[in-house]
Scaffold this motif. Structure first.
Motif, PDB file in Angstrom:
ATOM      1  N   GLY A 164       4.078  -3.644  36.796  1.00 65.04           N
ATOM      2  CA  GLY A 164       5.379  -3.357  35.798  1.00 65.04           C
ATOM      3  C   GLY A 164       6.521  -2.034  34.865  1.00 65.04           C
ATOM      4  O   GLY A 164       4.957  -1.481  34.580  1.00 65.04           O
ATOM      5  N   GLN A 165       7.811  -1.808  35.602  1.00 64.31           N
ATOM      6  CA  GLN A 165       7.823  -0.575  35.040  1.00 64.31           C
ATOM      7  C   GLN A 165       7.828  -0.658  33.224  1.00 64.31           C
ATOM      8  O   GLN A 165       7.347  -1.456  32.882  1.00 64.31           O
ATOM      9  CB  GLN A 165       9.508  -0.503  35.217  1.00 64.31           C
ATOM     10  CG  GLN A 165      10.116   0.762  34.730  1.00 64.31           C
ATOM     11  CD  GLN A 165      11.241   0.313  34.756  1.00 64.31           C
ATOM     12  OE1 GLN A 165      12.066   0.179  34.851  1.00 64.31           O
ATOM     13  NE2 GLN A 165      12.212   1.717  34.513  1.00 64.31           N
ATOM     14  N   CYS A 166       7.175   0.823  32.612  1.00 64.20           N
ATOM     15  CA  CYS A 166       7.090   0.508  31.222  1.00 64.20           C
ATOM     16  C   CYS A 166       8.294   1.644  31.000  1.00 64.20           C
ATOM     17  O   CYS A 166       8.717   1.139  29.695  1.00 64.20           O
ATOM     18  CB  CYS A 166       6.021   1.771  30.907  1.00 64.20           C
ATOM     19  SG  CYS A 166       4.472  -0.183  31.133  1.00 64.20           S
ATOM     20  N   GLY A 167       9.169   2.216  31.673  1.00 63.73           N
ATOM     21  CA  GLY A 167      10.167   3.639  31.538  1.00 63.73           C
ATOM     22  C   GLY A 167       9.823   4.296  31.353  1.00 63.73           C
ATOM     23  O   GLY A 167      10.909   5.278  31.230  1.00 63.73           O
ATOM     24  N   GLY A 193       4.750  -8.735  30.721  1.00 63.02           N
ATOM     25  CA  GLY A 193       5.276  -8.025  30.954  1.00 63.02           C
ATOM     26  C   GLY A 193       5.949  -7.033  30.010  1.00 63.02           C
ATOM     27  O   GLY A 193       6.926  -6.266  29.128  1.00 63.02           O
ATOM     28  N   THR A 194       5.011  -7.506  29.123  1.00 62.44           N
ATOM     29  CA  THR A 194       5.388  -6.141  27.627  1.00 62.44           C
ATOM     30  C   THR A 194       4.466  -5.485  26.633  1.00 62.44           C
ATOM     31  O   THR A 194       3.426  -5.829  26.277  1.00 62.44           O
ATOM     32  CB  THR A 194       5.431  -7.664  26.397  1.00 62.44           C
ATOM     33  OG1 THR A 194       5.579  -8.805  26.888  1.00 62.44           O
ATOM     34  CG2 THR A 194       5.722  -7.296  25.070  1.00 62.44           C
ATOM     35  N   LEU A 195       4.944  -3.764  27.410  1.00 58.30           N
ATOM     36  CA  LEU A 195       3.739  -2.924  26.740  1.00 58.30           C
ATOM     37  C   LEU A 195       3.357  -3.067  27.520  1.00 58.30           C
ATOM     38  O   LEU A 195       1.372  -2.240  26.715  1.00 58.30           O
ATOM     39  CB  LEU A 195       4.228  -2.182  25.345  1.00 58.30           C
ATOM     40  CG  LEU A 195       6.160  -2.975  25.025  1.00 58.30           C
ATOM     41  CD1 LEU A 195       5.884  -2.406  22.996  1.00 58.30           C
ATOM     42  CD2 LEU A 195       6.471  -1.320  25.203  1.00 58.30           C
ATOM     43  N   VAL A 196       2.286  -3.538  28.662  1.00 58.41           N
ATOM     44  CA  VAL A 196       0.994  -3.674  28.849  1.00 58.41           C
ATOM     45  C   VAL A 196       1.004  -2.140  29.425  1.00 58.41           C
ATOM     46  O   VAL A 196       1.634  -1.300  30.222  1.00 58.41           O
ATOM     47  CB  VAL A 196       0.904  -4.119  30.475  1.00 58.41           C
ATOM     48  CG1 VAL A 196      -0.299  -4.147  30.595  1.00 58.41           C
ATOM     49  CG2 VAL A 196       1.086  -5.727  29.860  1.00 58.41           C
ATOM     50  N   PRO A 197      -0.214  -1.575  28.817  1.00 55.42           N
ATOM     51  CA  PRO A 197      -0.585  -0.023  29.552  1.00 55.42           C
ATOM     52  C   PRO A 197      -1.100  -0.005  30.296  1.00 55.42           C
ATOM     53  O   PRO A 197      -1.828  -0.631  31.330  1.00 55.42           O
ATOM     54  CB  PRO A 197      -1.984   0.151  28.506  1.00 55.42           C
ATOM     55  CG  PRO A 197      -1.891  -0.859  27.338  1.00 55.42           C
ATOM     56  CD  PRO A 197      -1.043  -2.173  28.005  1.00 55.42           C
ATOM     57  N   PRO A 198      -0.338   0.979  31.298  1.00 55.86           N
ATOM     58  CA  PRO A 198      -0.134   1.245  32.755  1.00 55.86           C
ATOM     59  C   PRO A 198      -2.341   0.717  33.227  1.00 55.86           C
ATOM     60  O   PRO A 198      -2.217   0.028  34.244  1.00 55.86           O
ATOM     61  CB  PRO A 198       0.132   3.040  33.429  1.00 55.86           C
ATOM     62  CG  PRO A 198       1.012   2.530  32.696  1.00 55.86           C
ATOM     63  CD  PRO A 198       0.521   2.033  31.490  1.00 55.86           C
TER      64      PRO A 198
END
Ligand SMILES: CC[C@H]1O[C@@H](n2cnc3c(N)ncnc32)[C@H](O)[C@@H]1O
Length: 482
Positions: free
Chosen positions: A253-256, A221-226
């Protein structure tokens, strides 16, 4: 047992099962035939797979919170509140940390302490200790399908109990519930253990009971590349399908950044479907979008901004399900009221966007193609490392850093990958470590990060990673220099 991506034989499964059911006294209450008879009587509106199918056909996004407390009656009250007051479409049973580590003795202590203190002294529902009858008590007290949400490397007994208890969905997988959740549990062991869980699911399917499986999409959940996240989802889906799983929800998980998040879901569905077709698996596929899993603002009004943005993105992506955060995210486990507020804010946003999808554009198409190309680079390498065997390939991929999850606690994870946001907030690879991407893809990621660096008047650096990790909690998406 030798690791291979091959359906467990009945003998292999039964031999393990005998031992698994002895891991805690409640295992003796699991009787497969009796469980099938019970599950056949569970009404369709309480079957997880059926509800997801209906939502997928209607093109709506279902809402599901996380929730779990130590004692059965309190847990029932909580779920009834999230169902009746919150308006949840699907219900969770978030399992406590001791159960996730198979530390059932400590669960017993936590249960006794919770009775004594008259409040939950565990951070979730200790399902193994409570056993089959109590799972059924929970199911019979609500009007929605139930799922176990946890983070359990060895979930074999947990899986036996929840399904015998009428719960028709299970989250997790041999990669997604190891690398982000454990420090020193071997990947070989967790892939073998989750093959057991998936084989049990396949056996229920063969006996006419639909059971949904949901790999854990967000990982750390921490900046995982799609693309890295999609690789894990697709691989766990393929491993599950080999064991007979028929109903899969693949997650992310949403990146934003809106275009990137929508592209990730679109690429996930399209590419997973291609792989299932290639390998001859006939599985029913749905998607789950997790609202932002990183640091949240402590201010509850700001937290609702993050929750609503995740809801909007899930709707525009056409995800089948969205996992809800709450205004207490920055503090910890939410009160039932805060949990219900998160659900209601999510549903309000979804209803406002009902039927809307992000239209195709040059940017969206480019992002879908990029994510698919990055994903293909890694999966191709997996099969090469495993000499055609996906399970063996996964173990070797983590050993060599071909698969690498940012900020994972596992000692089996290389940890050479570094992500950072580009100027629009899309997550890119700053360091690839040993991840096998083409030169063209590496150059493109670098170029996007250089554009940000130029805008910010600084070099591409680790400081960008640090700034991005704190950004959302501090109120922005991209961690701009102060
Ligand atoms: C994956 C991490 C997420 O699960 C949430 N979580 C973990 N345990 C519980 C719990 N027992 N009740 C509600 N939410 C929970 C946590 O707040 C975070 O949003």
């Amino acid at each position: 047992m030798e690791l291979k991506n091959k359906r467990l034989t009945e003998a292999e499964f039964s031999k393990q099962r005998e031992e698994v059911l002895t891991h805690w006294p409640t295992g003796k209450d699991v009787n497969l035939q009796e469980a099938v008879e019970y599950l056949k009587k569970v009404p369709e509106h309480k079957n997880f797979a059926a509800k997801l199918r209906k939502a997928n056909q209607e093109g709506i996004t279902l809402v599901q919170p996380r929730a779990g407390v130590a004692l059965v009656d309190e847990h029932i009250k909580l779920l009834q509140y999230l169902q009746d007051e919150g308006g949840a479409d699907l219900l969770p049973n978030t399992i406590d940390s001791y159960t996730r580590q198979n530390r059932y003795n400590e669960c017993e202590v936590g249960i006794q302490e919770s009775i004594k203190e008259n409040r939950s002294m565990l951070n979730g529902f200790p399902v193994v200790n409570h056993g089959v009858a109590n799972c059924r008590k929970v199911l019979e007290a609500v009007e929605l399908p139930l799922q176990a949400r946890h983070g359990t490397p060895d979930a074999r007994l947990l899986t036996e109990i929840i399904h015998a208890g009428g719960w028709t969905s299970n989250e997790g997988g041999g990669i997604s519930y190891n690398i982000p959740y454990a420090k020193s549990v071997s990947l070989e062991k967790t892939i073998l253990d989750w093959q057991y869980c998936d084989r049990l699911t396949g056996m229920y399917e063969e006996m006419g009971i639909e059971i949904n499986r949901e790999p854990f999409g967000p990982l750390t959940g921490t900046l995982v590349p799609p693309s890295m996240s999609n690789v894990v989802a697709i691989v766990e889906g393929l491993l599950a399908a080999e064991q007979g799983v028929k109903n899969l929800t693949l997650g992310y998980g949403q990146c934003g950044n809106l275009v990137q998040d929508v592209a990730a879901i679109r690429a996930l569905v399209e590419q997973a479907s291609e792989y299932f077709k290639t390998y001859g698996y006939n599985v029913e596929l749905t998607t789950v979008f997790h609202q932002w899993m990183g640091g949240f603002p402590a201010d509850e009004s700001k937290a609702f901004g993050v929750i609503s943005w995740g809801s909007a993105t899930a709707a525009l992506a056409g995800a089948t399900k969205v996992i809800v955060k709450t205004p207490h995210e920055a503090i910890g486990i939410p009160t039932k009221e805060a949990n219900a507020q998160g659900i209601k804010a999510t549903k309000q946003t979804l209803n406002l966007l009902k039927g809307q999808r992000l239209p195709m554009s040059k940017e969206l198409e480019q992002e879908i193609n990029l994510i698919k190309a990055e994903t293909k680079c890694i999966i191709d390498k997996l099969f090469e490392l495993g000499k055609g065997d996906l399970a063996v390939g996964v173990v070797k991929a983590f050993e060599t850093g071909v698969m690498d999850i940012p900020f994972a606690p596992s000692k089996y994870n290389a940890g050479k990958i570094l992500p950072a946001r580009d100027n629009n907030g899309a997550v890119r690879y700053l360091e690839f470590g040993n991840i096998p991407m083409s030169k063209e893809i590496k150059d493109f990621n670098r170029q996007l990060l250089e554009e940000r660096a130029k805008t910010e008047g600084r070099d591409v650096s680790f400081q960008m990673v640090v700034d991005d990790i704190y950004a959302v909690g501090k109120g922005t998406l991209v961690g701009r220099p102060e």
